[in-house]
Design an enzyme around this catalytic site. Sequence first.
Site, PDB file in Angstrom:
ATOM      1  N   ARG A  39      30.223 -12.636  41.590  1.00 36.00           N
ATOM      2  CA  ARG A  39      30.413 -11.373  42.312  1.00 36.00           C
ATOM      3  C   ARG A  39      31.889 -11.134  42.640  1.00 36.00           C
ATOM      4  NH1 ARG A  39      25.908 -12.408  46.391  1.00 36.00           N
ATOM      5  NH2 ARG A  39      23.986 -12.103  45.223  1.00 36.00           N
ATOM      6  N   ARG A  43      31.858  -5.483  46.809  1.00 39.89           N
ATOM      7  CA  ARG A  43      32.127  -4.645  47.978  1.00 39.89           C
ATOM      8  C   ARG A  43      33.212  -5.175  48.899  1.00 39.89           C
ATOM      9  NH1 ARG A  43      26.248  -4.190  50.310  1.00 39.89           N
ATOM     10  NH2 ARG A  43      26.031  -6.128  49.120  1.00 39.89           N
ATOM     11  N   ARG A  52      32.454   3.290  44.481  1.00 43.86           N
ATOM     12  CA  ARG A  52      31.073   3.456  44.930  1.00 43.86           C
ATOM     13  C   ARG A  52      30.887   4.607  45.914  1.00 43.86           C
ATOM     14  NH1 ARG A  52      27.132  -0.018  45.562  1.00 43.86           N
ATOM     15  NH2 ARG A  52      26.105   1.926  46.149  1.00 43.86           N
ATOM     16  N   ASP A  88      23.790  -5.913  36.609  1.00 44.25           N
ATOM     17  CA  ASP A  88      22.846  -6.521  37.547  1.00 44.25           C
ATOM     18  C   ASP A  88      21.717  -7.160  36.763  1.00 44.25           C
ATOM     19  OD1 ASP A  88      20.333  -6.305  39.578  1.00 44.25           O
ATOM     20  OD2 ASP A  88      22.214  -6.403  40.691  1.00 44.25           O
ATOM     21  N   TYR A 166      11.196 -10.973  41.527  1.00 41.16           N
ATOM     22  CA  TYR A 166      11.557  -9.626  41.969  1.00 41.16           C
ATOM     23  C   TYR A 166      10.479  -8.618  41.588  1.00 41.16           C
ATOM     24  CZ  TYR A 166      16.358 -10.593  43.508  1.00 41.16           C
ATOM     25  OH  TYR A 166      17.471 -11.040  44.204  1.00 41.16           O
TER      26      TYR A 166
END
Length: 366
Positions: A39, A43, A52, A88, A166
């Site tokens: 990652r 963010r 974003r 992702d 998931y």
Amino acid sequence: MSQENNDNKNNEFPELKNDTFLKACRGEEVPYVPVWIMRQAGRYLPEFKSVRADVDFFSVCRTPELACKVTLQPLDRFPLDAAIIFSDILVVPQAMGIEVQMIPGKGPFFPNPIRTIEDLSRVQFPVDVNKELGYVFDALTLTRKRLEGRVPLIGFTGAPWTLMTYCIEGSGGTTMSNSKSWLYKYPTESHKFLSMLTRVCIDYLFGQIKAGAQALQIFDSWSNELSPAMFKEYCLPYLVQIGKEIKAVHPEIPLICFAKGSNFALEDLSKSGAYDVLGIDWTIEPSVARQMVGERVSLQGNLDPCVLYCGDKVIRDQTQKMLESFGSTKRLIANLGHGMHPTHPIEGPESYVKAVHELSKQMINK
């Protein structure tokens, strides 16, 4: 995207200038320990937040120009030794006709999870990965060119068990009671679902190689939810199948498996012949991990991400301890034990990358 088009694009890629990461994957001598961070595009970077601001998460993934832009952002800040394509793991369920939303502040959400064995009929299979995931391949090709040979480009997929959890749970961060119950109540259907996911993952990874990926990582983020016996039945065979099928065609492409927290599986994975590198998190001492795998594979990890909150001195001290615990700078790629946090200060990864490079050079030149 046709194979011919991909092959033609491969011929146009700039020459690689920094192959330290690839050498470490193969167990070759390196001038310092290479480092990249899971990652690393995310963010915690203000420039990522800027991208974003007006675009939702999956739109960034599906827009090659934007995916390329955010992939390169951390490379422009830090002297990292590899880039990893911004995408992702949940694009695979999406390709199989399962709706996935990314809810700001909460994470992934599946409006209609696969809760019953009858729900399996809703899963699209087989999948034309060129049609459903071509945007990832386009992003890889564009990024490989824009990198201009600075560092290698890593592609990735989620592992079958993690993707299955998931799909059944409908989100992350649960007790996994629904997906684990499947394994106990519906073993035949569980293997069927895992086999479907495995086939799509393999096709997806082949497509990533054609598009320009120079190494691949398989993320089994929820494997630590399984006992050793359940891991051996529902994770290991599919992880090995993925690695061996890719290796049979592309032995030159380093493969990394990160089965988070499944430290008991390190020996089996290292002996499988399916992977060049095994990732470890901070719940195992590097020296113990090295003892388990010997010189069969390289290791990747394993600094606790929370160390990056603690300032330069602590980061440098903990990096020194980590490198020393691995016992050797050979067959080693520095990383975190998991991904960057959105709240990490930018100084954290900056200090970590610098510490890895400087301290490992000192160790090598002793």
